[in-house]
Every structure is written in structure tokens, then in C-alpha cells.
Enzyme design. Structure first.
Site, PDB file in Angstrom:
ATOM      1  CB  ALA A   1      17.743  33.158  33.140  1.00 14.88           C
ATOM      2  CD  GLU A   2      20.088  29.997  30.614  1.00 13.08           C
ATOM      3  OE1 GLU A   2      19.267  30.751  31.201  1.00 13.08           O
ATOM      4  OE2 GLU A   2      19.743  29.182  29.735  1.00 13.08           O
TER       5      GLU A   2
ATOM      6  CG  HIS B   1      11.066  25.612  33.138  1.00 13.93           C
ATOM      7  ND1 HIS B   1      10.596  26.483  34.092  1.00 13.93           N
ATOM      8  CD2 HIS B   1      12.346  25.988  32.907  1.00 13.93           C
ATOM      9  CE1 HIS B   1      11.544  27.326  34.428  1.00 13.93           C
ATOM     10  NE2 HIS B   1      12.612  27.059  33.726  1.00 13.93           N
TER      11      HIS B   1
ATOM     12  CG  ASP C   1      11.778  21.935  35.409  1.00 12.99           C
ATOM     13  OD1 ASP C   1      11.295  22.833  34.716  1.00 12.99           O
ATOM     14  OD2 ASP C   1      11.675  21.936  36.660  1.00 12.99           O
TER      15      ASP C   1
ATOM     16  CD1 TRP D   1      19.106  24.153  26.091  1.00 11.55           C
ATOM     17  CD2 TRP D   1      20.750  25.615  25.608  1.00 11.55           C
ATOM     18  NE1 TRP D   1      20.169  23.441  25.566  1.00 11.55           N
ATOM     19  CE2 TRP D   1      21.191  24.320  25.263  1.00 11.55           C
ATOM     20  CE3 TRP D   1      21.599  26.703  25.381  1.00 11.55           C
ATOM     21  CZ2 TRP D   1      22.449  24.079  24.715  1.00 11.55           C
ATOM     22  CZ3 TRP D   1      22.864  26.454  24.833  1.00 11.55           C
ATOM     23  CH2 TRP D   1      23.275  25.156  24.516  1.00 11.55           C
TER      24      TRP D   1
ATOM     25  CG  HIS E   1      15.407  35.465  25.201  1.00 11.34           C
ATOM     26  ND1 HIS E   1      15.164  34.489  24.263  1.00 11.34           N
ATOM     27  CD2 HIS E   1      14.902  34.985  26.360  1.00 11.34           C
ATOM     28  CE1 HIS E   1      14.547  33.470  24.829  1.00 11.34           C
ATOM     29  NE2 HIS E   1      14.370  33.750  26.100  1.00 11.34           N
TER      30      HIS E   1
ATOM     31  CD  GLU F   1      12.228  26.442  19.804  1.00 15.28           C
ATOM     32  OE1 GLU F   1      11.612  25.829  20.679  1.00 15.28           O
ATOM     33  OE2 GLU F   1      12.046  27.655  19.565  1.00 15.28           O
TER      34      GLU F   1
ATOM     35  CB  SER G   1      15.144  30.824  21.575  1.00 14.84           C
ATOM     36  OG  SER G   1      13.865  31.095  22.101  1.00 14.84           O
TER      37      SER G   1
HETATM   38  N1  UDP Z   1       8.061  30.877  21.681  1.00 15.50           N
HETATM   39  C1  UDP Z   1       7.174  30.810  20.648  1.00 15.50           C
HETATM   40  N2  UDP Z   1       6.662  31.969  20.169  1.00 15.50           N
HETATM   41  C2  UDP Z   1       6.989  33.192  20.665  1.00 15.50           C
HETATM   42  C3  UDP Z   1       7.910  33.248  21.707  1.00 15.50           C
HETATM   43  C4  UDP Z   1       8.447  32.085  22.201  1.00 15.50           C
HETATM   44  O1  UDP Z   1       6.826  29.724  20.169  1.00 15.50           O
HETATM   45  O2  UDP Z   1       6.465  34.193  20.159  1.00 15.50           O
HETATM   46  C5  UDP Z   1       8.612  29.623  22.243  1.00 15.50           C
HETATM   47  C6  UDP Z   1       9.942  29.255  21.630  1.00 15.50           C
HETATM   48  O3  UDP Z   1       9.747  28.529  20.426  1.00 15.50           O
HETATM   49  C7  UDP Z   1      10.616  28.450  22.723  1.00 15.50           C
HETATM   50  C8  UDP Z   1      10.014  29.018  24.020  1.00 15.50           C
HETATM   51  O4  UDP Z   1       8.869  29.759  23.630  1.00 15.50           O
HETATM   52  O5  UDP Z   1      10.277  27.081  22.618  1.00 15.50           O
HETATM   53  C9  UDP Z   1      10.974  29.934  24.736  1.00 15.50           C
HETATM   54  O6  UDP Z   1      11.900  29.189  25.449  1.00 15.50           O
HETATM   55  P1  UDP Z   1      13.367  29.709  25.731  1.00 15.50           P
HETATM   56  O7  UDP Z   1      14.046  28.652  26.508  1.00 15.50           O
HETATM   57  O8  UDP Z   1      14.012  30.136  24.494  1.00 15.50           O
HETATM   58  O9  UDP Z   1      13.196  31.021  26.592  1.00 15.50           O
HETATM   59  P2  UDP Z   1      12.334  31.383  27.898  1.00 15.50           P
HETATM   60  O10 UDP Z   1      11.008  31.787  27.407  1.00 15.50           O
HETATM   61  O11 UDP Z   1      12.319  30.180  28.779  1.00 15.50           O
HETATM   62  O12 UDP Z   1      13.081  32.540  28.466  1.00 15.50           O
END
Ligand code: UDP
Length: 476
Positions: A392-393, A22, A118, A372, A369, A377, A374
Site C-alpha cells: 500500500a502506501e 480501517h 472510510d 498509518w 511496516h 500508535e 501503527s
Molecule cells: N495490531 C495489533 N497487534 C498485532 C498487529 C497489529 O494490535 O500483532 C494492530 C495495530 O495496533 C494497528 C493495526 O493492527 O492498530 C494495524 O493497522 P495499520 O494501519 O498499522 O496497518 P494495516 O494492518 O492496515 O496494514
């Protein structure tokens, strides 16, 4: 800078709920307003057990001037609000509800032209109405999830029983159907508190002065078209939608440990390394982690594995202490694995500079995983994915990426529900890293990377969409 000059700049405030997924996109949005559009930003941060990753993000040398991080005081005795069986979203919603008791006084002190929140900060609508501050929502997941969410109050009235038990796919108006099994966890058990929280927050989305989505036409053409044209959404009515994505991390903070990983990547051939990480808080069971490790080993591919302490209780065990889980992977990875893969594989505890790794020419695929951020990116860097949704989704995202967008491959079984064997992992990894399907996904990834670049550059849909709101704020 002189205070008078700073005050002359348009001032907006941001309020993300806890969690890197978020915070990161709102942080990037805020940074762009400061750097590209000459805004002054107040960025309110809800204090939790601040994670290492979060602290790195807000390091003063990572912030432009005119970007002010304002910590909302921590909630006293937070643990007294929690019970042992409480799910992550319920905990998050309670933390936000309690923290926002400080919001009126903060807003009165800082008085922004607009507040951008958010999904889980919707208490701000009532608070800001009294203060006459317009509130915009930034939906940090996919557009299709936002549309499903806007449709959820209707589904809630019309459907009896659980959505997962529906015999047919769920048909959000104008959108591609969603397999009931893929719907987000938070709506799978309608008796659980987290469903009530989710429903409450999404039912307030139409109150926003505008909704920003982190997407663009080429990625979600059907959903974005339906949002504009479908009568159901026109009748709600949905506030103006601004598709401004992909908004992803730009300048990642590279720690000493991160630099070592990038130096290791420098010595690997192009497109040869599989990057494995489960978002900011994802974890596997110990049995599944062992299978994954041996699957990587027998695939004989190069890899970077971000290792987290396994948890048999929850797939999001690291959510509230992102990057702080400084453990020794030798204690929980299968015996002999690190030694056997030395040179070919790199095991990194807890956290790695994801965007810099995805941007590196040696990175050939991403086992993710499918959160959104990831997802965006990976797409923005043209890297194909192996989808391993956890919570989640993410199952929805995995299906869309594999079946509609064409940049990901799924396993034949659903992670978290069945064990994925090392043989299956080896097979999928080889297909994506070496096979024809992998090559086709890589080509599609490069097309979308180009399309993302165009959307974000001058004249592109996301660029112009953001500019129109910026102009509006400046004219107020
Ligand atoms: N991320 C990172 N390094 C890691 C793991 C995650 O920089 O070792 C960052 C990734 O680049 C992304 C965020 O953490 O910006 C994860 O957001 P995402 O929405 O993919 O998943 P969430 O963590 O919310 O389930």
C-alpha cells in the site's frame, strides 16, 4: 437504559471497510462519541472470514452501552467473484460493493443523523443521497496521501504511462514532493483493476459532507496548511476538513497470551526491547524471515517478534485472517533461533497487544511496516521506528517518518524489492537501539507524543475540531 432516553441521544452510524487498519480508527472514533459526547452509535460491520482480532474488538464487554454493532449479512458465494490473480484491494472493493446492497434497508431501519465511512465505502454516497443522510469520510491514512488522492484524477488525465516512471518527483499542489518510487502500490500499474477501484473511490471524496483526517498540525504541517490554503484544493472544492488525530486504540483487549507478553516486558530494563510486527496482515518471504531472525540474534538486543507464516507470494498474506493464523513458529523460523535467543527474545505467533507494548516503558523501538495506525500508535507513545514498508502506501509513510518527521530510520535498500541481509538488519537495529541517531529519534518521538497529547486535550486542535462537528450534529 430506557429506549426513549436512548433515542433522544444524537445517533450517527459508522461503516468501515474490512481490515483492522480501517475498522480500528473508526471504532475509536465511534467510542469517543459515545463516551465523551453522549451519542448513540450504530457500527455496521461487513462480514468477512471474521478474524480473531476483529472478534476480540467487538466482544460485548469491550463495548460501551449505546454502541451497537450491526453485522451486514455475508455475501453469498463470495469466492465466485474472485480470480486467483486478484489483488487485495480489488477483492476488498468487491466485498464492499456486494455487502452494501444491504445498506439501504439497514439505514431505513436505523436512520442515523450522519454516516461516517472510510475510503472504500463510497457507494454509500448514492445510497444516502436518496435517504437524505449526510455522509462523512474518514481517511484512515496520512493527510499527504489523501491530498495525493484528491489530485489523482488530475494526474490520471494529464500523465501518460505509469506514475512510477516519471523522471521527477510528483508534486501534489502545496505539498512536499513524492518520489515516484514511493507512490502507493495501488496506483503503480494503471492497467490493473485495483487502480481503477482506487481512482473511483478517491474521485468521490469531494462528495463528502466533511472529511476527517487522522492527523494533527505538528505531524503534517505542510499538508494541512495546503489543504486549507492552496487554490487547487479550494477549487475542487474540498469539503470541510477535520483533523482529529491521533485517534488510536485506547483500551486494548488483553488476552491471557497478551498478559504473558506484558509480564515478560515488566522484567526488562527501560527502553531495551525492540518490538517487531508488520501490521495486521503483513508477511515476509521465508528467505527474508530467516535473515530478519538472524539479524535480531546477532544484534544482541532484546526483542519481541510477532511471527507469521512466511509467504513468497504476497506481502499481505494475512490481511483477511488477521490474528487467526495460530501456527507454530518453530516450524518456519530458522532452526536453533528460538533456543539461541531464549530469555532475550520473545516469539509470539500471529498477534500481540501492540498498543500496550508500545506503551510499556521497556519498549525502546518499533520495527514496523509503517501502516498509518501503527505509525500513529508509535508516535503517540514516543517510540522511534525502524521502517520496513511492505505494501500500500507504506513506502511513502516510511520516507516521511525518516526524512520529514525524524522518528524513523530506513534501510538503504527497499524491502520487498531486495533482500535485507542479517548484517544490515543488525546494523540498523544497533543504531536505533544504542546509537546517537536512535537517541535523537527518541527525543523527537517524545516531543511529538507531548504534542499529540496537547492536540487531543481540551482546547487542543484535534479536540476542538471534533467538538465543532459534534455541536453541529447535536444542533441538527
Ligand atoms: N495490531 C495489533 N497487534 C498485532 C498487529 C497489529 O494490535 O500483532 C494492530 C495495530 O495496533 C494497528 C493495526 O493492527 O492498530 C494495524 O493497522 P495499520 O494501519 O498499522 O496497518 P494495516 O494492518 O492496515 O496494514
Amino acid at each position: 437504559m430506557a429506549i426513549a432516553e436512548e433515542i433522544k441521544k444524537p445517533h450517527v452510524a459508522f461503516l468501515p471497510s474490512p481490515g483492522m487498519g480501517h475498522i480500528t480508527p473508526l471504532f475509536e472514533f465511534a467510542k469517543r462519541l459515545v463516551i465523551n459526547h453522549n451519542f448513540h452509535v450504530s457500527f455496521f460491520v461487513i462480514t468477512t472470514n471474521a478474524s480473531t482480532a476483529q472478534n476480540e474488538l467487538f466482544r460485548p464487554d469491550n463495548l460501551p452501552s449505546d454502541f451497537h454493532v450491526i453485522e451486514i449479512p455475508p455475501v453469498e458465494n463470495m469466492s465466485s467473484f474472485f480470480t486467483d490473480d486478484m489483488r487485495v484491494l480489488t477483492q476488498l472493493a468487491i466485498i464492499v460493493r456486494e455487502s452494501l446492497k444491504h445498506l439501504p434497508s439497514l439505514l431505513m431501519t436505523h436512520r442515523p443523523k450522519a454516516l461516517i465511512i472510510d475510503l472504500f465505502c463510497t457507494d454509500a454516497f448514492e445510497i444516502c443521497e436518496k435517504l437524505e443522510i449526510p455522509v462523512y469520510s474518514f481517511f484512515t491514512a496520512s493527510t499527504i496521501l489523501m491530498m495525493f488522492s484528491l489530485y489523482l484524477p488530475t494526474l490520471d488525465r494529464e500523465v501518460e504511462g505509469e506514475f512510477v516512471d516519471l523522471p521527477e518527483p510528483i508534486q501534489t499542489p502545496g505539498c512536499n514532493p513524492i518520489c515516484p518510487h514511493d507512490v502507493l502500490d495501488q496506483v503503480k500499474d494503471r492497467k490493473n483493476e485495483e487502480y481503477k477501484w482506487y481512482l473511483l473511490h478517491v474521485s468521490r471524496l469531494p462528495l463528502a459532507a466533511g472529511i476527517f483526517v487522522n492527523s494533527w498540525d505538528d505531524l503534517e504541517p505542510v499538508s494541512l496548511k495546503a489543504l486549507k490554503e492552496n487554490l487547487f484544493f479550494q477549487n475542487i472544492p474540498v469539503p470541510p476538513i477535520h483533523a482529529i488525530g491521533p485517534l488510536i486504540k485506547q483500551d486494548e483487549v488483553i488476552t491471557e497470551k497478551g498478559a504473558e507478553i506484558l509480564a515478560w516486558l515488566d522484567n526488562q530494563p527501560p527502553d531495551s526491547v525492540l518490538f517487531v510486527v508488520f501490521g495486521s496482515g503483513g508477511t515476509l518471504t521465508s528467505e527474508q524471515l530467516t535473515e530478519l531472525a538472524w539479524g535480531l540474534e546477532i544484534s544482541q538486543q532484546r526483542f519481541i517478534l510477532v511471527a507469521r507464516m512466511p509467504s513468497d507470494a504476497s506481502a499481505s498474506a494475512a490481511f483477511f485472517n488477521v490474528g487467526s493464523d495460530e501456527n507454530d513458529p518453530l516450524l518456519y523460523l530458522p532452526e536453533g533461533f528460538v533456543k539461541k535467543t531464549e530469555g532475550r527474545g520473545l516469539v509470539v505467533p500471529s498477534w500481540a497487544p501492540q498498543v500496550a507494548i508500545l506503551n510499556h516503558p521497556s519498549t525502546g523501538a518499533f520495527l514496523s511496516h509503517c501502516g498509518w495506525n501503527s505509525t500513529l500508535e508509535s508516535i503517540a507513545h514516543g517510540v522511534p521506528m525502524i521502517a520496513w514498508p511492505l505494501y500500500a502506501e507504506q513506502r511513502m509513510n516510511a520516507t516521511i517518518l525518516a526524512e520529514e518527521v525524524g522518528v524513523a530510520m530506513k534501510f538503504p535498500v527497499v524491502p520487498c524489492e531486495e533482500l535485507i541481509s542479517q548484517k544490515e538488519i543488525e546494523k540498523v537495529v544497533r543504531i536505533v537501539m544504542e546509537g546517537e541517531k536512535g537517541k535523537a529519534m527518541r527525543r523527537r518521538g517524545k516531543e511529538l507524543k507531548e504534542s499529540a497529547k496537547i492536540a487531543l486535550s481540551k482546547g487542543g486542535s484535534s479536540y476542538e475540531s471534533l467538538c465543532s462537528v459534534v455541536q453541529f450534529w447535536k444542533s441538527q
